[in-house]
Write a protein that holds these residues in place. Sequence first.
Motif, PDB file in Angstrom:
ATOM      1  N   GLU A   1       0.856  -1.181   0.000  1.00  0.00           N
ATOM      2  CA  GLU A   1       0.000   0.000   0.000  1.00  0.00           C
ATOM      3  C   GLU A   1       0.899   1.240   0.000  1.00  0.00           C
ATOM      4  OE1 GLU A   1      -3.583   2.083   2.565  1.00  0.00           O
ATOM      5  OE2 GLU A   1      -2.382   0.509   3.481  1.00  0.00           O
TER       6      GLU A   1
ATOM      7  N   LYS B   1       0.485   4.776   0.500  1.00  0.00           N
ATOM      8  CA  LYS B   1      -0.531   5.695   1.019  1.00  0.00           C
ATOM      9  C   LYS B   1      -0.488   7.064   0.379  1.00  0.00           C
ATOM     10  CE  LYS B   1      -1.064   3.374   5.402  1.00  0.00           C
ATOM     11  NZ  LYS B   1      -1.015   3.426   6.837  1.00  0.00           N
ATOM     12  N   GLN B   2       0.704   7.626   0.196  1.00  0.00           N
ATOM     13  CA  GLN B   2       0.796   8.965  -0.390  1.00  0.00           C
ATOM     14  C   GLN B   2       0.308   8.985  -1.831  1.00  0.00           C
ATOM     15  OE1 GLN B   2       4.820  10.249   0.259  1.00  0.00           O
ATOM     16  NE2 GLN B   2       4.299  11.124   2.241  1.00  0.00           N
TER      17      GLN B   2
ATOM     18  N   ASN C   1      -2.111   6.986  -2.894  1.00  0.00           N
ATOM     19  CA  ASN C   1      -3.470   6.435  -2.908  1.00  0.00           C
ATOM     20  C   ASN C   1      -3.554   5.255  -3.865  1.00  0.00           C
ATOM     21  OD1 ASN C   1      -4.481   8.335  -1.069  1.00  0.00           O
ATOM     22  ND2 ASN C   1      -4.779   9.807  -2.702  1.00  0.00           N
TER      23      ASN C   1
ATOM     24  N   THR D   1      -2.521   0.876  -4.308  1.00  0.00           N
ATOM     25  CA  THR D   1      -2.027  -0.413  -3.837  1.00  0.00           C
ATOM     26  C   THR D   1      -1.506  -1.176  -5.043  1.00  0.00           C
ATOM     27  OG1 THR D   1      -3.605  -0.481  -2.009  1.00  0.00           O
ATOM     28  CG2 THR D   1      -2.640  -2.575  -2.676  1.00  0.00           C
TER      29      THR D   1
ATOM     30  N   PRO E   1      -5.802   1.791  -7.673  1.00  0.00           N
ATOM     31  CA  PRO E   1      -5.914   3.163  -7.164  1.00  0.00           C
ATOM     32  C   PRO E   1      -7.202   3.317  -6.373  1.00  0.00           C
ATOM     33  CG  PRO E   1      -6.410   3.097  -9.511  1.00  0.00           C
ATOM     34  CD  PRO E   1      -6.029   1.701  -9.099  1.00  0.00           C
ATOM     35  N   ASP E   2      -7.291   4.401  -5.615  1.00  0.00           N
ATOM     36  CA  ASP E   2      -8.555   4.694  -4.938  1.00  0.00           C
ATOM     37  C   ASP E   2      -9.663   4.749  -5.980  1.00  0.00           C
ATOM     38  OD1 ASP E   2      -7.357   4.812  -2.485  1.00  0.00           O
ATOM     39  OD2 ASP E   2      -7.569   6.970  -2.227  1.00  0.00           O
TER      40      ASP E   2
ATOM     41  N   GLU F   1     -10.064   7.605  -8.268  1.00  0.00           N
ATOM     42  CA  GLU F   1      -9.012   7.840  -9.257  1.00  0.00           C
ATOM     43  C   GLU F   1      -9.128   6.955 -10.500  1.00  0.00           C
ATOM     44  OE1 GLU F   1      -6.233  10.022  -9.188  1.00  0.00           O
ATOM     45  OE2 GLU F   1      -7.444  10.983  -7.655  1.00  0.00           O
TER      46      GLU F   1
END
Length: 129
Positions: free
Chosen positions: A57, A59-60, A62, A64, A82-83, A86
């Motif tokens: 992951e 995080k910055q 967004n 995985t 991606p999130d 996105e």
Amino acid sequence: MQNQLYTTHIKIALYINFALKLLHCKQKRLERIFSGSSTCLIQFLDKNQTDKILEVELKQANLTISCHINNKKRCSALFLFPDASELVNYASYFNTHYAYDFQKKYWILPNGYICIHKGTYSQGFYLYT
């Protein structure tokens, strides 16, 4: 709005280039690359086949990244998750920068392919050579 899309596309380009560099890396190298990040190693055992997935992951970003580790202990394919917010930006980037093969349902990258992956719990992209 146009500036924001341009910035988003630059970030996506960096993530894709990074992901392409991970393909064919050995598992130990991947573990060193991601030593500062939260990682999960998943092992599937089924009859005569053993599959491993190294999931990271970022995080910055967004994002995985899931690396499929083959029996030679190399990353043979990647999943990018991606999130959800996105996903459209990634598809927009791919449509703008890569040719799409409608019969095979993938974008053609200079040194690989990327297609949409619809999983049970998440959607993302499958990157392979």
